[in-house]
Scaffold this active site. Structure first.
Site, PDB file in Angstrom:
ATOM      1  N   TYR A  34       0.654  -1.084   0.177  1.00 51.45           N
ATOM      2  CA  TYR A  34      -0.011  -0.065   0.025  1.00 51.45           C
ATOM      3  C   TYR A  34       0.826   1.350   0.069  1.00 51.45           C
ATOM      4  CZ  TYR A  34      -3.935  -3.212   0.477  1.00 51.45           C
ATOM      5  OH  TYR A  34      -4.735  -4.401   0.458  1.00 51.45           O
ATOM      6  N   PHE A  52     -10.805  -3.649  11.201  1.00 52.69           N
ATOM      7  CA  PHE A  52     -12.094  -3.603  10.329  1.00 52.69           C
ATOM      8  C   PHE A  52     -11.971  -4.095   9.021  1.00 52.69           C
ATOM      9  CE2 PHE A  52      -9.621   0.348  10.232  1.00 52.69           C
ATOM     10  CZ  PHE A  52      -9.148   0.396   8.694  1.00 52.69           C
TER      11      PHE A  52
END
Length: 419
Positions: free
Chosen positions: A124, A419
Site C-alpha cells: 500500500y 476492520f
C-alpha cells in the site's frame, strides 16, 4: 483480458465475499452469525468488485468511520477493507484499478482521509499509505511479575473500584459507553457506527484456538443506582497444564478504563486469575500504562509492530482538520504521483485551537511525499525522525524542529480494533 469494475449489488455479496475468503486462505467469517455480521456492516455503495464474466476476481470496500485526530477532533474517514485479488488474476493491474477508483470515490464523498490495516504493508505504500499508528504486544509472566496500583501523591488504593463478571452481550451498552468517552482522548481511535458493537463481541468457537468463550468483567464505582461503569476487560482463558501444574494464559482482547486507578485494578485482576501464569495482549497503545505498572518490564516481553495505515486523500483538508501542539507556520512541498491533485506547495498555519492549510506560491520549508505526511499525521512519528531516514528534506533551517514539535501528540495514536 476484459474485466468489469463496478459497485457491489446486494445480490452479488455472497460471490464477492467468497472471493475475499478464498484469497485469505479460507473462511474469514468463522460462523454463520459472523458471516451475517459482515454482511450487515457492508456499505454496498462504498464497495466495488472486479468481474471476469460471472466470476468475481477482485474485491474492495470502505466503511464510514469518525477518526480521532490530535486536538480532540474527529474527522470523517474511509476505512478501506476487504481488499483482494484472485490468484488467477494477479499482476494484471486489478489492484491498481481498484485503488484508483476507490481514492477517487473517497474524494468525491468529501472524506479527506482513508485508512486501512495491511496484511502486507509493502503493497500500500505505492498508493500513498503510510504507517500512522503502531501497537504494543505483551506476554507477561504473571508467576514472576506483579501489577502495581498507582503510587502518585493522593492515590488511594483501588479507589473503591468493584469488579464483576457480566455476560459480554449483557455488557454491550456499558462497554460502548466507556469506549465512546475515550475516543476523543487518543488519536487513531474510531467512532463506531451502529452494528460494530456486535462485531466486536461475535465469538465463534472455531476462532478461539483452544481458549474459552469470551469473558467480560466490568469495573464499577459507586453504590446502587448511582454506580457508574468506569472500565472493562474482554478476555479468554486458554488452559495449559504440565507436570508441574497449571500454566494457563489469559488472552486479552480489550482493556479500557476512564482513570488510571481503574486501569491498574483491571490489569491486576487479569494477572491474578487462578490456574494461569501468563497474560497475553496483542494490541495495546505503544505508551500503554501496563509497561510502567509491571514489577519487571523484561518479563513482560514487549513488542511493537505497525497497525493503522493512513492516506491523506485531500492534503489541505486533512491537515486543517487537526490541531497542533504548538504554533506552526510551514510550507510543505508535497509529492503525490497517485493523487496528483495533492502535488505542490501547501502552507499550514495552526496551533492548539485549530489550523488552516491552503495552496501557496511561497518558498517551501519542508519537502516530502504524501506517504511521509500520512506517517506524521496522527503524531506517531515526527518529521525529524523521518528526516533522519532521508524521507523528509529541510529547506528552511528550523522548520523541521517547528513541525516536529507541532505535529506531536501527548498520547500515542492507537487503533483499538481492526476492520
Amino acid at each position: 483480458m476484459t474485466t468489469d469494475l463496478r459497485v457491489l449489488e446486494a445480490s452479488e455479496w455472497d460471490r464477492w465475499f467468497g472471493t475475499l475468503e478464498r484469497a485469505f486462505g479460507g473462511a474469514l467469517a468463522g460462523s454463520a452469525d459472523q458471516r451475517e455480521m459482515w454482511r450487515s456492516v457492508t456499505e454496498y455503495e462504498r464497495s466495488i468488485g472486479v468481474w471476469d464474466g460471472e466470476e468475481c476476481v477482485g474485491t474492495a470496500g470502505a466503511f464510514t468511520f469518525g477518526l480521532s485526530v490530535p486536538g480532540g477532533g474527529v474527522v470523517s474517514a474511509a476505512g478501506v477493507t476487504m481488499v483482494s485479488v484472485a490468484a488467477t488474476h494477479r499482476r494484471r493491474g486489478i489492484l491498481t484499478s481498484m485503488m484508483r477508483r476507490q481514492l477517487d470515490d473517497v474524494r468525491s464523498w468529501g472524506q479527506s482521509v482513508a485508512l486501512l490495516t495491511a496484511s502486507e504493508p509493502e503493497i500500500y505504500g505505492r498508493f500513498g499509505y503510510g504507517v500512522g499508528t503502531r501497537q504494543l504486544s505483551a506476554e507477561i509472566d504473571t508467576s514472576r511479575v506483579s501489577v502495581k496500583l498507582p503510587t502518585a501523591p493522593g492515590a488511594d488504593g483501588d479507589g473503591g473500584t468493584r469488579l464483576r463478571y457480566v455476560a459480554p452481550d449483557d455488557a454491550r451498552e456499558a462497554i460502548e459507553g466507556v469506549y465512546a468517552r475515550l475516543v476523543a482522548s487518543r488519536p487513531g481511535m474510531l467512532e463506531r457506527r451502529p452494528g460494530w458493537d456486535r462485531k466486536l463481541l461475535v465469538d465463534p468457537p472455531e476462532t478461539r484456538e483452544g481458549a474459552s468463550a469470551l469473558q467480560c468483567v466490568l469495573a464499577r464505582r459507586g453504590e446502587g443506582d448511582d454506580a457508574e461503569t468506569v472500565g472493562y476487560a474482554l478476555f479468554r482463558i486458554k488452559p495449559t497444564w504440565d507436570s508441574a501444574g497449571p500454566k494457563g494464559t489469559v488472552v486479552v482482547d480489550q482493556v479500557a478504563a476512564l482513570d488510571p486507578v481503574t486501569y491498574a485494578t483491571v490489569w491486576r485482576f487479569l494477572a491474578g486469575i487462578d490456574l494461569t501464569s501468563t497474560v497475553s495482549a496483542s494490541n495495546l497503545p505503544v505508551d500503554d500504562p501496563i509497561q510502567f505498572l509491571v514489577s519487571d518490564v523484561r518479563r513482560a516481553r514487549l513488542g511493537v509492530r505497525d497497525s493503522l495505515h493512513v492516506r491523506l486523500v485531500e492534503v489541505g483538508a486533512a491537515l486543517a482538520a487537526r490541531a497542533y501542539q504548538a504554533p506552526v507556520d510551514v510550507v510543505f512541498e508535497v509529492d503525490d504521483a497517485f493523487c496528483p491533485w495533492n502535488e505542490g506547495r501547501w502552507r499550514l498555519i495552526g496551533d492548539d485551537k485549530g489550523a488552516s492549510c491552503e495552496r501557496t506560491a511561497d518558498a517551501a520549508d519542508l519537502s516530502l511525499s504524501v506517504r511521509e505526511l500520512a506517517t506524521m499525521y496522527l503524531g506517531d512519528t515526527s518529521p525529524a525522525a523521518l528526516a533522519r531516514a532521508g524521507l523528509v528534506r529541510e529547506l528552511r533551517p528550523g522548520a523541521l524542529t517547528e513541525a516536529s514539535i507541532a505535529f506531536a501528540s501527548p498520547l500515542a495514536p492507537w487503533l483499538p480494533h481492526g476492520f
